[in-house]
Design a protein around this motif. Structure first.
Motif, PDB file in Angstrom:
ATOM      1  N   ASP A  55      -6.280  -0.311  15.528  1.00 34.69           N
ATOM      2  CA  ASP A  55      -7.965  -0.738  15.919  1.00 34.69           C
ATOM      3  C   ASP A  55      -7.466  -1.798  15.808  1.00 34.69           C
ATOM      4  O   ASP A  55      -7.311  -2.866  15.430  1.00 34.69           O
ATOM      5  CB  ASP A  55      -8.269  -0.305  14.323  1.00 34.69           C
ATOM      6  N   PHE A  57     -10.277  -4.268  15.019  1.00 28.13           N
ATOM      7  CA  PHE A  57      -9.917  -4.622  13.900  1.00 28.13           C
ATOM      8  C   PHE A  57      -8.529  -4.676  12.666  1.00 28.13           C
ATOM      9  O   PHE A  57      -9.184  -5.801  12.513  1.00 28.13           O
ATOM     10  CB  PHE A  57     -11.366  -4.043  12.412  1.00 28.13           C
ATOM     11  N   ASP A  58      -8.208  -3.233  12.625  1.00 26.67           N
ATOM     12  CA  ASP A  58      -6.811  -3.769  12.344  1.00 26.67           C
ATOM     13  C   ASP A  58      -6.293  -4.941  12.156  1.00 26.67           C
ATOM     14  O   ASP A  58      -5.337  -5.917  11.819  1.00 26.67           O
ATOM     15  CB  ASP A  58      -6.088  -2.880  12.094  1.00 26.67           C
ATOM     16  N   PHE A  60      -7.094  -7.523  14.496  1.00 24.63           N
ATOM     17  CA  PHE A  60      -7.441  -8.979  14.025  1.00 24.63           C
ATOM     18  C   PHE A  60      -7.475  -9.583  12.131  1.00 24.63           C
ATOM     19  O   PHE A  60      -7.839 -10.558  12.584  1.00 24.63           O
ATOM     20  CB  PHE A  60      -9.522  -8.851  14.500  1.00 24.63           C
ATOM     21  N   SER A  61      -7.425  -8.565  12.038  1.00 21.90           N
ATOM     22  CA  SER A  61      -7.638  -8.937  10.070  1.00 21.90           C
ATOM     23  C   SER A  61      -5.902  -8.874  10.242  1.00 21.90           C
ATOM     24  O   SER A  61      -5.502 -10.378   9.410  1.00 21.90           O
ATOM     25  CB  SER A  61      -7.282  -7.281   9.668  1.00 21.90           C
ATOM     26  N   LYS A  62      -4.559  -8.714  10.988  1.00 22.78           N
ATOM     27  CA  LYS A  62      -3.795  -8.980  10.408  1.00 22.78           C
ATOM     28  C   LYS A  62      -3.232  -9.946  11.473  1.00 22.78           C
ATOM     29  O   LYS A  62      -2.729 -11.323  10.649  1.00 22.78           O
ATOM     30  CB  LYS A  62      -2.922  -8.277  11.520  1.00 22.78           C
ATOM     31  N   ALA A  64      -5.508 -12.254  11.031  1.00 26.79           N
ATOM     32  CA  ALA A  64      -6.756 -13.533  10.308  1.00 26.79           C
ATOM     33  C   ALA A  64      -5.695 -13.760   9.251  1.00 26.79           C
ATOM     34  O   ALA A  64      -5.796 -15.047   9.117  1.00 26.79           O
ATOM     35  CB  ALA A  64      -7.600 -12.890   9.620  1.00 26.79           C
ATOM     36  N   THR A  65      -4.448 -12.753   8.302  1.00 26.16           N
ATOM     37  CA  THR A  65      -4.047 -13.368   7.289  1.00 26.16           C
ATOM     38  C   THR A  65      -2.775 -13.784   7.595  1.00 26.16           C
ATOM     39  O   THR A  65      -2.512 -14.675   6.625  1.00 26.16           O
ATOM     40  CB  THR A  65      -3.489 -11.643   7.166  1.00 26.16           C
ATOM     41  N   GLU A  68      -4.253 -17.386   8.054  1.00 28.40           N
ATOM     42  CA  GLU A  68      -4.243 -17.729   6.589  1.00 28.40           C
ATOM     43  C   GLU A  68      -2.704 -18.159   5.990  1.00 28.40           C
ATOM     44  O   GLU A  68      -2.676 -19.101   5.760  1.00 28.40           O
ATOM     45  CB  GLU A  68      -4.604 -16.793   5.338  1.00 28.40           C
TER      46      GLU A  68
END
Length: 167
Positions: A55, A57-58, A60-62, A64-65, A68
């Motif tokens: 996905d 979103f998955d 982009f989440s990865k 972003a993580t 960070e």
């Protein structure tokens, strides 16, 4: 109109040469644009394959993580660098040495004064006085190039030499 046809007729070879050069330039532009398109197309296909695996979103989440985590590591490195910077400022960087003959009845320059200073001219001056029957060693603290204890001419000379050069 006849004049125009006469001009074209007289310069046919020049006009054809100009059109050939113009066609060649267009051909080069087409090759360049085509190569850029192929490169963009390959990048697009890689991106589509990545997106098909999960996905958006998955992904982009990865990202972003990971971003960070990199930021945290960078912050830690910044803190470590500041600590090293503070530590280096107090490390001995300047050394000055003077050898001398403290007593006229003793041969050679066996007495010495050594100044060990940091970047702020803080540190110590060590002096060893060699005599025929005994040897004495003295240590005096140095703050901003000065000591609250009386300094011999050789100790002052060692401090000045240390101030002029850094290791």
């Amino acid at each position: 109109m006849q004049n125009l046809l006469d001009i074209i007729g007289k310069n046919t070879a020049l006009i054809i040469s100009f059109l050939i050069v113009l066609s060649f330039i267009q051909f080069i532009f087409i090759i360049v644009i085509n190569s850029r398109f192929l490169k963009l197309n390959r990048t697009y296909k890689k991106m589509i394959k990545t997106l098909e695996k999960g996905d958006v979103f998955d992904i982009f989440s990865k990202i972003a993580t990971e971003n960070e985590e990199i930021k945290d590591k960078l912050d830690k490195l910044h803190i470590d660098l500041n600590g090293l910077d503070r530590e280096v400022k107090t490390a001995i960087k300047k050394v000055g040495i003077v050898r001398y003959n403290a007593f006229s009845d003793v041969g050679s320059d066996l007495s010495f004064s050594i100044a060990l200073l940091d970047s702020n001219d803080n540190g110590i001056v060590l002096s060893g006085i060699y005599g025929r029957n005994e040897t004495a060693t003295f240590a005096k603290p140095i703050e901003r190039g000065q000591s609250k204890y009386p300094l011999s001419a050789e100790e002052v000379q060692a401090i000045e030499r240390a101030k002029r050069k850094a290791l």
